[in-house]
Design a protein around this motif. Structure first.
Motif, mmCIF file in Angstrom:
data_model
loop_
_atom_site.group_PDB
_atom_site.id
_atom_site.type_symbol
_atom_site.label_atom_id
_atom_site.label_comp_id
_atom_site.label_asym_id
_atom_site.label_seq_id
_atom_site.Cartn_x
_atom_site.Cartn_y
_atom_site.Cartn_z
ATOM 1 N N LEU A 11 -14.748 -4.392 -42.154
ATOM 2 C CA LEU A 11 -14.951 -3.844 -40.808
ATOM 3 C C LEU A 11 -13.946 -4.433 -39.819
ATOM 4 C CD1 LEU A 11 -18.857 -3.821 -40.597
ATOM 5 C CD2 LEU A 11 -17.330 -1.847 -40.796
ATOM 6 N N LEU A 12 -13.741 -5.739 -39.915
ATOM 7 C CA LEU A 12 -12.766 -6.386 -39.045
ATOM 8 C C LEU A 12 -11.355 -5.868 -39.339
ATOM 9 C CD1 LEU A 12 -13.021 -8.442 -36.779
ATOM 10 C CD2 LEU A 12 -12.505 -10.225 -38.442
ATOM 11 N N GLY A 13 -11.072 -5.614 -40.610
ATOM 12 C CA GLY A 13 -9.789 -5.030 -40.982
ATOM 13 C C GLY A 13 -9.606 -3.648 -40.381
ATOM 14 N N ALA A 14 -10.681 -2.864 -40.344
ATOM 15 C CA ALA A 14 -10.607 -1.529 -39.742
ATOM 16 C C ALA A 14 -10.347 -1.620 -38.240
ATOM 17 C CB ALA A 14 -11.894 -0.758 -40.020
ATOM 18 N N VAL A 15 -10.990 -2.577 -37.582
ATOM 19 C CA VAL A 15 -10.759 -2.794 -36.149
ATOM 20 C C VAL A 15 -9.304 -3.192 -35.914
ATOM 21 C CG1 VAL A 15 -11.304 -4.354 -34.221
ATOM 22 C CG2 VAL A 15 -13.147 -3.366 -35.599
ATOM 23 N N ALA A 16 -8.808 -4.107 -36.748
ATOM 24 C CA ALA A 16 -7.414 -4.550 -36.619
ATOM 25 C C ALA A 16 -6.451 -3.397 -36.869
ATOM 26 C CB ALA A 16 -7.143 -5.704 -37.590
ATOM 27 N N TRP A 82 -6.985 -14.404 -36.459
ATOM 28 C CA TRP A 82 -7.673 -13.381 -35.655
ATOM 29 C C TRP A 82 -8.498 -14.044 -34.547
ATOM 30 C CZ3 TRP A 82 -7.001 -8.332 -35.227
ATOM 31 C CH2 TRP A 82 -7.954 -7.600 -34.519
ATOM 32 N N ILE A 83 -9.086 -15.204 -34.850
ATOM 33 C CA ILE A 83 -9.848 -15.941 -33.841
ATOM 34 C C ILE A 83 -8.944 -16.257 -32.656
ATOM 35 C CG2 ILE A 83 -10.992 -18.151 -33.359
ATOM 36 C CD1 ILE A 83 -11.962 -18.029 -36.359
ATOM 37 N N ALA A 84 -7.754 -16.762 -32.923
ATOM 38 C CA ALA A 84 -6.806 -17.077 -31.846
ATOM 39 C C ALA A 84 -6.440 -15.822 -31.051
ATOM 40 C CB ALA A 84 -5.553 -17.730 -32.418
ATOM 41 N N MET A 86 -8.271 -13.174 -30.630
ATOM 42 C CA MET A 86 -9.425 -12.756 -29.833
ATOM 43 C C MET A 86 -9.632 -13.661 -28.619
ATOM 44 S SD MET A 86 -10.578 -9.930 -30.926
ATOM 45 C CE MET A 86 -8.839 -9.573 -31.177
ATOM 46 N N VAL A 87 -9.318 -14.929 -28.741
ATOM 47 C CA VAL A 87 -9.390 -15.818 -27.575
ATOM 48 C C VAL A 87 -8.423 -15.305 -26.499
ATOM 49 C CG1 VAL A 87 -8.885 -18.143 -26.713
ATOM 50 C CG2 VAL A 87 -10.214 -17.847 -28.816
ATOM 51 N N GLY A 88 -7.214 -14.966 -26.915
ATOM 52 C CA GLY A 88 -6.246 -14.408 -25.973
ATOM 53 C C GLY A 88 -6.718 -13.099 -25.366
ATOM 54 N N ALA A 89 -7.313 -12.240 -26.180
ATOM 55 C CA ALA A 89 -7.825 -10.964 -25.677
ATOM 56 C C ALA A 89 -8.960 -11.185 -24.682
ATOM 57 C CB ALA A 89 -8.305 -10.104 -26.844
ATOM 58 N N MET A 90 -9.827 -12.151 -24.967
ATOM 59 C CA MET A 90 -10.935 -12.441 -24.060
ATOM 60 C C MET A 90 -10.418 -12.964 -22.715
ATOM 61 S SD MET A 90 -13.529 -14.092 -26.850
ATOM 62 C CE MET A 90 -14.726 -14.665 -25.662
ATOM 63 N N ILE A 91 -9.417 -13.810 -22.759
ATOM 64 C CA ILE A 91 -8.832 -14.330 -21.518
ATOM 65 C C ILE A 91 -8.193 -13.195 -20.720
ATOM 66 C CG2 ILE A 91 -6.971 -15.783 -20.589
ATOM 67 C CD1 ILE A 91 -7.609 -17.722 -22.974
ATOM 68 N N THR A 92 -7.443 -12.350 -21.411
ATOM 69 C CA THR A 92 -6.758 -11.237 -20.742
ATOM 70 C C THR A 92 -7.754 -10.285 -20.092
ATOM 71 O OG1 THR A 92 -4.896 -11.375 -22.270
ATOM 72 C CG2 THR A 92 -5.184 -9.292 -21.106
ATOM 73 N N HIS A 93 -8.762 -9.864 -20.841
ATOM 74 C CA HIS A 93 -9.750 -8.936 -20.282
ATOM 75 C C HIS A 93 -10.610 -9.616 -19.218
ATOM 76 C CE1 HIS A 93 -8.838 -5.470 -22.712
ATOM 77 N NE2 HIS A 93 -8.840 -6.214 -23.803
ATOM 78 N N ALA A 106 -15.622 -11.060 -28.167
ATOM 79 C CA ALA A 106 -16.431 -12.200 -28.607
ATOM 80 C C ALA A 106 -17.168 -11.862 -29.904
ATOM 81 C CB ALA A 106 -17.417 -12.612 -27.520
ATOM 82 N N VAL A 107 -17.609 -10.623 -30.041
ATOM 83 C CA VAL A 107 -18.251 -10.191 -31.292
ATOM 84 C C VAL A 107 -17.232 -10.226 -32.430
ATOM 85 C CG1 VAL A 107 -19.305 -8.218 -32.476
ATOM 86 C CG2 VAL A 107 -20.039 -8.825 -30.161
ATOM 87 N N TYR A 108 -16.032 -9.708 -32.185
ATOM 88 C CA TYR A 108 -14.984 -9.749 -33.206
ATOM 89 C C TYR A 108 -14.633 -11.188 -33.572
ATOM 90 C CZ TYR A 108 -14.199 -4.798 -32.031
ATOM 91 O OH TYR A 108 -14.346 -3.461 -31.818
ATOM 92 N N LEU A 109 -14.600 -12.056 -32.574
ATOM 93 C CA LEU A 109 -14.323 -13.466 -32.812
ATOM 94 C C LEU A 109 -15.418 -14.071 -33.696
ATOM 95 C CD1 LEU A 109 -13.028 -16.069 -30.351
ATOM 96 C CD2 LEU A 109 -15.099 -16.567 -31.601
ATOM 97 N N ALA A 110 -16.674 -13.777 -33.395
ATOM 98 C CA ALA A 110 -17.792 -14.321 -34.180
ATOM 99 C C ALA A 110 -17.732 -13.830 -35.627
ATOM 100 C CB ALA A 110 -19.122 -13.931 -33.541
ATOM 101 N N ILE A 111 -17.363 -12.582 -35.822
ATOM 102 C CA ILE A 111 -17.237 -12.048 -37.180
ATOM 103 C C ILE A 111 -16.111 -12.776 -37.917
ATOM 104 C CG2 ILE A 111 -16.597 -9.999 -38.522
ATOM 105 C CD1 ILE A 111 -18.003 -8.330 -36.320
ATOM 106 N N ALA A 112 -15.009 -13.012 -37.226
ATOM 107 C CA ALA A 112 -13.887 -13.725 -37.844
ATOM 108 C C ALA A 112 -14.267 -15.163 -38.188
ATOM 109 C CB ALA A 112 -12.670 -13.694 -36.922
#
Length: 127
Positions: A11-16, A82-84, A86-93, A106-112
């Motif tokens: 699922l995470l691969g599909a999101v990526a 991917w965790i890194a 997502m941290v950047g994406a969370m900061i940006t958004h 944050a959900v994607y980060l938790a899955i990773a």
């Protein structure tokens, strides 16, 4: 647990893959016009495309090494990268006040984190 890790990695691969295709192949102006893509207005085209390529690599790295049994350690390594991301994406958004996207990332980060923990730890693919 192996099945759960396979499912969430897929699922995470599909999101990526979806994010990577859009950032790599959709024009920046079109991305900027979409809800959630406003951050691309202030980013260079090369930066956006580089993120897209990184996401495409993540899509591959989350699934193929395990599926082909070639360097399966790349699965948790990719999840950690991917965790890194997502941290950047969370900061940006977060800077744009897009709380919904921060929570989604944050959900994607938790899955990773789950994939990295499971595949580095008790359910490693090398064992």
């Amino acid at each position: 647990m192996h099945v759960a890790l396979w499912i969430v990695a897929g699922l995470l691969g599909a999101v990526a893959l979806a994010g990577g295709v859009s950032k790599t192949f959709v024009p920046k102006a079109r991305l900027a016009a979409q809800h959630g893509g406003e951050w691309t207005q202030a980013a260079g085209t090369g930066f956006v495309k580089t993120l897209g390529v990184l996401e495409l690599l993540a899509a591959v790295g989350l699934v193929l090494p395990a599926a082909l049994d070639v360097a399966p350690v790349l699965v948790p390594v990719t999840a950690t990268c991917w965790i890194a991301l997502m941290v950047g994406a969370m900061i940006t958004h977060g800077r744009l006040g897009q709380t919904g996207f921060v929570l989604l990332n944050a959900v994607y980060l938790a899955i990773a984190v789950f994939v990295a923990w499971g595949r580095f730890g008790p359910w490693s693919l090398g064992s």
